[in-house]
Design a protein around this motif. Structure first.
Motif, short mmCIF file in Angstrom:
data_model
loop_
_atom_site.label_atom_id
_atom_site.label_comp_id
_atom_site.label_asym_id
_atom_site.label_seq_id
_atom_site.Cartn_x
_atom_site.Cartn_y
_atom_site.Cartn_z
N LYS A 264 -43.71 138.83 128.97
CA LYS A 264 -43.81 137.36 129.00
C LYS A 264 -44.03 136.82 127.60
N ILE A 265 -44.86 137.51 126.80
CA ILE A 265 -45.10 137.07 125.42
C ILE A 265 -43.81 137.12 124.61
N GLN A 266 -43.05 138.20 124.79
CA GLN A 266 -41.77 138.32 124.08
C GLN A 266 -40.79 137.22 124.50
N LEU A 267 -40.78 136.92 125.81
CA LEU A 267 -39.89 135.87 126.31
C LEU A 267 -40.31 134.50 125.78
N GLU A 268 -41.62 134.25 125.70
CA GLU A 268 -42.10 132.97 125.16
C GLU A 268 -41.75 132.84 123.67
N GLN A 269 -41.82 133.95 122.94
CA GLN A 269 -41.42 133.91 121.52
C GLN A 269 -39.93 133.60 121.39
N LYS A 270 -39.12 134.20 122.27
CA LYS A 270 -37.69 133.94 122.26
C LYS A 270 -37.40 132.48 122.59
N ALA A 271 -38.12 131.94 123.61
CA ALA A 271 -37.94 130.54 124.00
C ALA A 271 -38.34 129.60 122.86
N GLN A 272 -39.40 129.96 122.14
CA GLN A 272 -39.83 129.15 121.01
C GLN A 272 -38.78 129.15 119.91
N LYS A 273 -38.14 130.29 119.71
CA LYS A 273 -37.06 130.37 118.72
C LYS A 273 -35.88 129.48 119.12
N TRP A 274 -35.51 129.52 120.41
CA TRP A 274 -34.43 128.65 120.90
C TRP A 274 -34.78 127.18 120.70
N LYS A 275 -36.02 126.83 121.01
CA LYS A 275 -36.44 125.44 120.86
C LYS A 275 -36.39 124.99 119.40
N SER A 276 -36.80 125.89 118.50
CA SER A 276 -36.75 125.57 117.06
C SER A 276 -35.31 125.33 116.61
N GLU A 277 -34.38 126.14 117.11
CA GLU A 277 -32.97 125.97 116.77
C GLU A 277 -32.46 124.61 117.25
N ILE A 278 -32.85 124.23 118.48
CA ILE A 278 -32.42 122.93 119.03
C ILE A 278 -33.01 121.79 118.23
N ASP A 279 -34.29 121.88 117.86
CA ASP A 279 -34.95 120.82 117.08
C ASP A 279 -34.32 120.70 115.69
#
Length: 336
Positions: free
Chosen positions: A46-61
């Motif tokens: 779950k921690i790894q998935l949250e880190q991946k989701a944060q990376k996706w969000k940063s790319e979108i922002d």
């Protein structure tokens, strides 16, 4: 013969129905969120998935910031550009916005990567939980077991019906058993049998918990005592080593005048501390003795006061009796 067999069969069914009604339904529930939070593999994934989701969000922002810059630039230069250039830039901005929106839907949409990977992450653990729940239900004779986090509305659920910890134990047993030797597996099975007996008997489980708490408190006392003994032993060893070093230094004649001067105040300080401690002890004894004398004095004064009041009351009673006799004698004399 067939009729007799049918009667026996119906009688058995009726007895089982009566037993079930007499026993009552045995209910339990699990908290899937609590179980998932306490499964190490799920937590790490779950921690790894949250880190991946944060990376996706940063790319979108970052893409949104870039698009906003293009909009601001177009707004500032619009008066200087031809209609064709304005249309071209607006088309580019629109394309980038649609592209970013599609990327956002791909990652965070209803069927996006985040939802899919969460399902992939949870599915194996859910299967294990389902198997563990079935084993517990069969072993402990549960009639119904619910999931607290499901769509089923549970307005109230008593903690004693929560079997989430039992499910976690079953999951941990399965994971650990693969890494144990045969001897360790036998010991684990004996321990598991004891845990199962506790699960089946809440009163026994409560008693075991009290025993475990007492044992933990006793172990802590023993540990603190051991640490204190080790500390004293260390201080004693350090002091003995220092004495030996001082003797060796004196024997070899390497003790300087400065060291000797420093030793004198140290010895004086030790003597002063010893004197202070002795004076404090004497003062405490003197204070205790003075308090004892004061208490005795107070008791004697109270007794003296009580005796004085009693003597005074006796004299008053005698005086009153004497006056009564005199008045009675005077009254008899007047009557005669």
């Amino acid at each position: 013969m067939r009729k007799q067999f049918l009667y026996v069969f119906l009688a058995l069914i009726a007895m089982q129905t009566i037993n079930a009604q007499t026993r009552g339904n045995k209910l339990g529930y699990i908290d899937m969120e609590y179980i998932l939070q306490n499964v190490p593999d799920y937590t790490e994934a779950k921690i790894q998935l949250e880190q991946k989701a944060q990376k996706w969000k940063s790319e979108i922002d970052a893409k949104k910031i870039e698009i906003n810059k293009l909009k601001e630039a177009l707004k500032a230069e619009k008066a200087l550009l031809t209609k064709e250039l304005i249309d071209e830039r607006e088309t580019e901005i629109s394309f980038l916005e649609n592209e970013n929106l599609e990327y956002q839907q791909k990652r965070f949409g209803a069927n996006g990567d985040l939802i899919i990977q969460k399902s992939v992450l949870v599915k194996p653990i859910q299967d294990q939980v389902f198997t563990a729940v079935q084993d517990i239900a069969e072993r402990l004779k549960y009639d119904f077991i619910f999931d607290k986090t499901s769509d089923l509305t549970m307005l109230f659920a008593a903690k004693r019906f929560d079997i989430s910890d039992q499910v976690l134990r079953v999951l941990n047993r399965t994971e650990k058993r693969e890494q144990l030797t045969k001897k360790q597996q036998k010991e684990a099975e004996a321990r598991e049998s004891k845990e199962d007996a506790l699960d089946d008997n809440p009163a026994l489980a409560e008693r075991q918990k009290l025993l475990d708490d007492k044992k933990a408190a006793r172990d802590k006392v023993l540990e603190d005592r051991k640490l204190l003994q080790e500390q004293k032993k260390k201080e004693f060893d350090d002091k003995r080593k220092q004495i030996q070093a001082d003797r060796e230094a004196k024997k070899n004649g390497t003790v300087s005048a400065n060291v000797k001067k420093e030793e004198a105040p140290t010895s004086s300080t030790v003597n002063n501390e010893a004197t202070t401690i002795a004076d404090d002890a004497k003062q405490k004894q003197a204070d205790a003795r003075a308090k004892t004398l004061e208490d005795r004095k107070k008791v004697l004064e109270d007794r003296k006061k009580i005796l004085e009041e009693r003597r005074k009351k006796i004299l008053e009673d005698r005086e009153a009796l004497k006056k009564a006799k005199e008045e009675k004698l005077k009254e008899n004399t007047n009557n005669n």
